[in-house]
Structures are given as C-alpha cells and as structure tokens.
Design a protein around this motif. Structure first.
Motif, PDB file in Angstrom:
ATOM      1  N   PHE A  23      42.290  41.373  22.307  1.00 17.74           N
ATOM      2  CA  PHE A  23      43.406  40.747  23.027  1.00 17.74           C
ATOM      3  C   PHE A  23      43.501  40.273  24.184  1.00 17.74           C
ATOM      4  N   GLY A  24      43.991  38.993  24.337  1.00 12.09           N
ATOM      5  CA  GLY A  24      43.827  38.376  25.626  1.00 12.09           C
ATOM      6  C   GLY A  24      44.867  37.004  25.723  1.00 12.09           C
ATOM      7  N   GLU A  49      49.239  38.225  30.660  1.00 16.29           N
ATOM      8  CA  GLU A  49      48.254  38.903  30.715  1.00 16.29           C
ATOM      9  C   GLU A  49      48.454  40.473  30.759  1.00 16.29           C
ATOM     10  N   SER A  50      49.429  40.868  31.204  1.00 11.76           N
ATOM     11  CA  SER A  50      49.811  42.286  31.033  1.00 11.76           C
ATOM     12  C   SER A  50      50.296  42.711  29.898  1.00 11.76           C
ATOM     13  N   SER A  70      40.423  40.497  26.894  1.00 10.42           N
ATOM     14  CA  SER A  70      39.611  39.316  27.706  1.00 10.42           C
ATOM     15  C   SER A  70      41.049  38.684  28.517  1.00 10.42           C
ATOM     16  N   LEU A  71      40.593  38.867  29.775  1.00 11.60           N
ATOM     17  CA  LEU A  71      41.573  38.232  31.053  1.00 11.60           C
ATOM     18  C   LEU A  71      40.719  37.111  31.403  1.00 11.60           C
ATOM     19  N   HIS A  72      41.647  35.986  32.220  1.00 11.93           N
ATOM     20  CA  HIS A  72      41.191  35.122  33.020  1.00 11.93           C
ATOM     21  C   HIS A  72      41.209  35.165  34.508  1.00 11.93           C
ATOM     22  N   SER A  73      39.967  35.266  35.005  1.00 10.70           N
ATOM     23  CA  SER A  73      39.440  35.112  36.235  1.00 10.70           C
ATOM     24  C   SER A  73      40.375  35.795  37.115  1.00 10.70           C
ATOM     25  N   ALA A  74      40.585  35.457  38.435  1.00 15.83           N
ATOM     26  CA  ALA A  74      41.386  36.471  39.397  1.00 15.83           C
ATOM     27  C   ALA A  74      43.007  36.232  39.141  1.00 15.83           C
ATOM     28  N   GLY A  75      43.499  35.090  38.645  1.00 18.10           N
ATOM     29  CA  GLY A  75      44.696  35.304  38.351  1.00 18.10           C
ATOM     30  C   GLY A  75      45.117  35.896  37.280  1.00 18.10           C
ATOM     31  N   HIS A  79      47.613  39.250  37.423  1.00 16.98           N
ATOM     32  CA  HIS A  79      48.606  39.377  36.475  1.00 16.98           C
ATOM     33  C   HIS A  79      48.813  40.749  35.495  1.00 16.98           C
ATOM     34  N   ALA A  80      47.741  41.126  35.155  1.00 21.06           N
ATOM     35  CA  ALA A  80      47.597  42.403  34.333  1.00 21.06           C
ATOM     36  C   ALA A  80      47.508  43.786  34.978  1.00 21.06           C
ATOM     37  N   LEU A  81      47.244  43.755  36.371  1.00 16.64           N
ATOM     38  CA  LEU A  81      46.914  44.817  37.061  1.00 16.64           C
ATOM     39  C   LEU A  81      48.050  46.080  37.037  1.00 16.64           C
TER      40      LEU A  81
END
Length: 535
Positions: A23-24, A49-50, A70-75, A79-81
C-alpha cells in the motif's frame, strides 16, 4: 559472496513473510525500489498517504499479519501521521518504509530530504530507524517486522535512502518469534480466589481481546463467573458477542459516568484495555468506593500508567484459559440482560436510528461492520449488535479519516462484502479511498450519514457551554456525485419511505461487484454527548 541487491533481498523477505500486497503513494525517493517490480505483488495506490496507511491497517486486521506501506520522504510521512497515530493506538502491525534522499545529498539539506527521519514519526511507532549502511537495510527491515508482530503489536518505521536499493546486501531469512506469554501462576491464582469470593463481578472487554483472538476465552470466563460484561470506552474493536445475555453495553469516556456504570460491581476485571479512556474532563475518581479493579494486558507500559487497580502483564488467551480452569462453578445469579431500545419511529426525515434498525435486519451476522460516524456511534452500538470476533472496526484514537480506507483494506483481505457506516465530516478526510475501492473492486457498501456538519463537535460544545461552535457546518456536498466521479457507483435517499429499498439495493450486491455508496440525508440530533439511550 553477496549476489543480491538491497531491493532483491527486501522483495524476497516480503514474499517470504506474505507481505506481497503493498500500500502506498509513490514518489521520487522510492523509484529505485520499484525496479523490476515482481508480478506476484499487488500495489494498492492511495491518492493520499493517510489513505494508504488506513487501507494497509484494514488489510492487516483482516489477514492477522503485518501489512507493508510505502511512503514518500518527509512530506508523505507527514501526511500519513494521523493514520499512523490510529494504527499505533489500535495495535495494528504495519511495516512502514519511507523514501529518503540519496546519502550523498543528505548533509546538504536537499529537496525532499527528511531531517532526522527516525524522530519524525515518534512516539507513534514501536521503532524507527534509518540504517547506517545500505547493506543493513534487509536486516533492519526484518527486525522491524518482528517488532511489529510482537505483542503489543503496532506500526514500525524504516527510512531508506533512495540510492540504497541498488547496493549489494545479504538476503535475510524470516524466523519465528513466539510472542504469547502467561502471567505468574500465583498472580492468576490470587485473582481466581478474589473472583470466587466476590458477589458481583464484571468484565471490561478492550480491543486487546479481538487483537489476540481471545473472544472465546473471554466468553468462557464471563459464563463461568456470571459476570456483567462491558465494552471499554471508545474501543476500536469487537471482543464479546453483544447478543449474549451477560452483555451490558458500552462504557462512556467520562470519568463520572464510567465509575457510575461500574459502581454496582465489587470486582472488575479489565481485559486488553486501558479502561480509563476519557474524552471529557470532570473531577470524578476513576472508580466508585467498593469497586476493585484487576487489569490483564500484554503491554507493560499500559499497566504502569493505569491510575488504580492491580495489573497483571500477560497475553490473554493462555491467561484466561488458566484463570477459568481455576474457578469453581458459581452460586451467584447472572445480571439481568440489558433492555432492547425502542423501535425507531418513521418521521418526516431519515433518522440514524431508523437507518440502524433497518441495517440490523439486513446485515448478515457474519459480515464485518466498519464505523466512523462519531455523532451516531452510541445509537449504532445500541441497535446493531456485533457477535463475531473481528466483526466491528473503528478508530479507538479519534484521528478522522480512518473509516473509509480501513474498510477498503479490510475488504481486500478476504474479498467478502462488508458495510462501512461513515459520517459526512469523517468521510471528507479520506474520500479518495473511494477511488482505490473502485480501482480494486473492493466489496464495500458505504452508508454515508450526512447531517451537514461536525455534529459531534457541536454536541461537545453544548456540553461544555460553547455554542454555537464556528466551523462546524459543511452542508451542500453531493457525496453520490463525488463517489461516481471516483468510479464508485452511488445512490441517494432522503425520504424514510424509500430507505428500505435503498438499503436492499446497496447491501444486496455480490462480493465480486465492487463498491457502492448510499448517501443518506439524515436529521441532526440534539442529544447529550455520551449519555446512552438506556440512561
């Protein structure tokens, strides 16, 4: 001699552990991970991302094993936090890998680079690392997987610089870690003696019961001691059959109300729950005088912060079996069953209560119910009982946007139709999940209750003397049209007389026909927050 790349070693480990559904939301710092993407893997795209994390969580809960994100770097991690927070509090095992800029650029604070990536998702992950060397990535990932799957389960985080994926690394074979452990027999014997001698026992069932698949053991204990059974405040899972005559209801997240519900009992045993989950502050003590608490949970941290009672750190299934075997048949009478709510009347507008009565009559008991409708959660609990382990899922943490993607991921786990009841405010946090549901033909029926705003916030405002509350009106959105624009078939209803046929159409779809959304305009409620219908 090393013959594999980091990417090849990671793919092999993911395949060996069953994490072949990824998932990503892809970005530039993850591109090398996707080189020669294996044909036996499925990539489930979340348009935010969330949403990806929520879908992964649903899949993990359905398969009972960790899911890979799989998430993208800091941004992307940022978004996913909110969803990571939910997964952490709800003990959902996720292996989260985030891209990072190339090691040669990190010192220069590059575009899309993450400063201190291992610190970013804390404290809402069980572990977080960026490996010191590319060659360490597979081993660090394998350790993260074992950590995610060890009780208490939860999300883990690994940051991987984008140029690591093509570097050489040794493959890592999965290994078994048995995580069940049982408390000291003397502690369980002391609890058994107290339960034998008490007059009015109760159980409080938390999400840990469902997480550890201990519903059968919890039921056996309740029946042995003839205990009244309550679900812990704002629990994100099922954990006891709600049609059972010993079931008493759901504890409210307010100290005084919670203590009043448990005041009739002299011994309360809490299973897999922190018990004292409050949403509204008051000055009441956690328990009434004369109520003694015992607390069984696998998390020593949770046991440490509990404000009262005796905690026994243990996984639940073996402990409950041993405890039940130690108990004699009781001579006490069981508590009376809770009364059924009155049937909802048919009024000029659709009420949530009428919707839930009709839903109860149409929802097979073996199907999963996902909920994210905070304004109507008490009414749903009262009118739609859940009897199976894993039969109810919601957020136990409160970060909105969990319900829609959670339902999509859960439906993809076994391809059986489930129902997701969501409010309009909640749905707007993650409405992109409808696109993923349509793209992957996820068998979800979304029942969207539109009361035109954040009614739960309004109710809380009334409770504490803040009214009106600005920013709580969001009327005028056509959710059926929005769903159809994402490729999800939809319908709408406003007349109570057309509701039975609308629900029949929405719920009668097969498991292979993909998602459907039913948009219902419902009457708002002015009820008091956290005061159930039974008073």
């Amino acid at each position: 001699m090393t013959t594999a790349t980091v990417r090849e070693a990671v793919v092999r480990f993911l395949r060996d552990t069953g994490m072949t559904t990824v998932f990503g939301n892809p970005g530039s710092t993850e591109l090398r991970m996707f080189r020669d993407w294996p044909e036996d893997f499925t990539y489930v795209l979340g348009l935010q991302e969330s949403v990806a994390v929520g879908m992964a969580a649903g899949h993990a809960l359905g398969t009972r094993r960790a899911a890979f994100v799989s998430l993208h770097s800091a941004g992307g991690v940022g978004h996913a936090l909110g969803a990571v927070f939910n997964a952490f509090r709800d003990r959902v095992p996720l292996v989260i890998v985030a891209g990072q800029q190339a090691r040669s650029l990190v010192q220069l604070r590059p575009f899309l680079g993450a400063d201190e990536p291992a610190q970013f998702p804390r404290p809402y992950v069980k572990s977080a690392r960026q490996p010191e060397r590319a060659a360490d990535v597979p081993a660090v990932l394998a350790e993260a997987y074992r950590t995610a799957m060890t009780h208490p389960r939860g999300p883990v985080f690994v940051s991987v610089p984008e140029d690591d994926w093509d570097r050489p690394a040794e493959p890592v074979a999965p290994r078994t870690v048995h995580t069940a452990f049982t408390a000291d027999p003397e502690a369980l014997a002391a609890l058994a003696a107290r339960l034998t001698a008490c007059a009015r026992p109760a159980l409080v069932i938390g999400p840990g019961v469902d997480d550890e698949e201990a519903l059968a053991e919890a039921r056996a204990l309740a029946e042995r001691i003839r205990a009244g059974v309550w679900i812990s405040p704002l629990s994100g899972r099922s954990g006891f059959p709600e049609s059972h005559p010993l079931f008493q209801g759901f504890l409210p997240p307010v100290a005084g109300q919670l203590a009043a519900r448990l005041a009739p009992y002299d011994v309360v045993v809490a299973l897999g729950t922190p018990v004292f989950v409050y949403h509204v502050a008051d000055e009441s003590p956690p328990l009434a005088p004369g109520t003694e608490l015992f607390h069984l949970d696998c998390d020593p941290g949770q046991a440490a912060w509990l404000p009262t009672g005796t905690s026994i750190v243990t996984t639940l299934r073996p402990a409950l079996r041993r405890l039940t075997d130690l108990l004699p048949e009781p001579d006490r009478d069981p508590p009376p069953p809770r009364p059924a709510p009155p049937a909802a009347p048919v009024a000029a507008r659709i009420s949530p209560e009428l919707c839930f009565d009709l839903l109860r009559a149409r929802l097979p008991r073996d199907r999963v119910l996902v909920e994210e409708a905070p304004s109507h959660r008490d009414a749903l609990h009262a009118r739609v009982p859940v009897d199976r382990s894993g039969g109810f899922l919601t957020t136990g943490s409160g970060a909105l946007g969990w319900g829609l993607p959670l339902a999509v991921g859960r439906a993809l786990a076994d391809r059986r139709r489930l129902v997701c009841v969501a409010g309009d405010g909640s749905a707007l946090y993650s409405v992109q999940a409808l696109w993923s549901a349509a793209r992957h033909t996820a068998p979800v029926t979304f029942v969207l209750l539109d009361n035109g705003g954040y009614a739960a916030v309004r109710a809380l405002g009334r409770r504490i003397g803040v009214a009106p509350v600005p920013g709580t009106d969001i009327a005028g959105i056509d959710f059926a049209a929005l769903a159809e624009s994402f490729g999800c078939p939809a319908a709408r209803a406003e007349d109570p007389l057309e509701l039975p046929a609308a629900l029949d159409h929405a719920l009668g779809r097969g498991d292979d026909t993909g998602p459907f959304l039913l948009h219902l305009r419902v009457a708002g409620s002015a009820g008091t927050l956290y005061e159930p219908w039974a008073g």
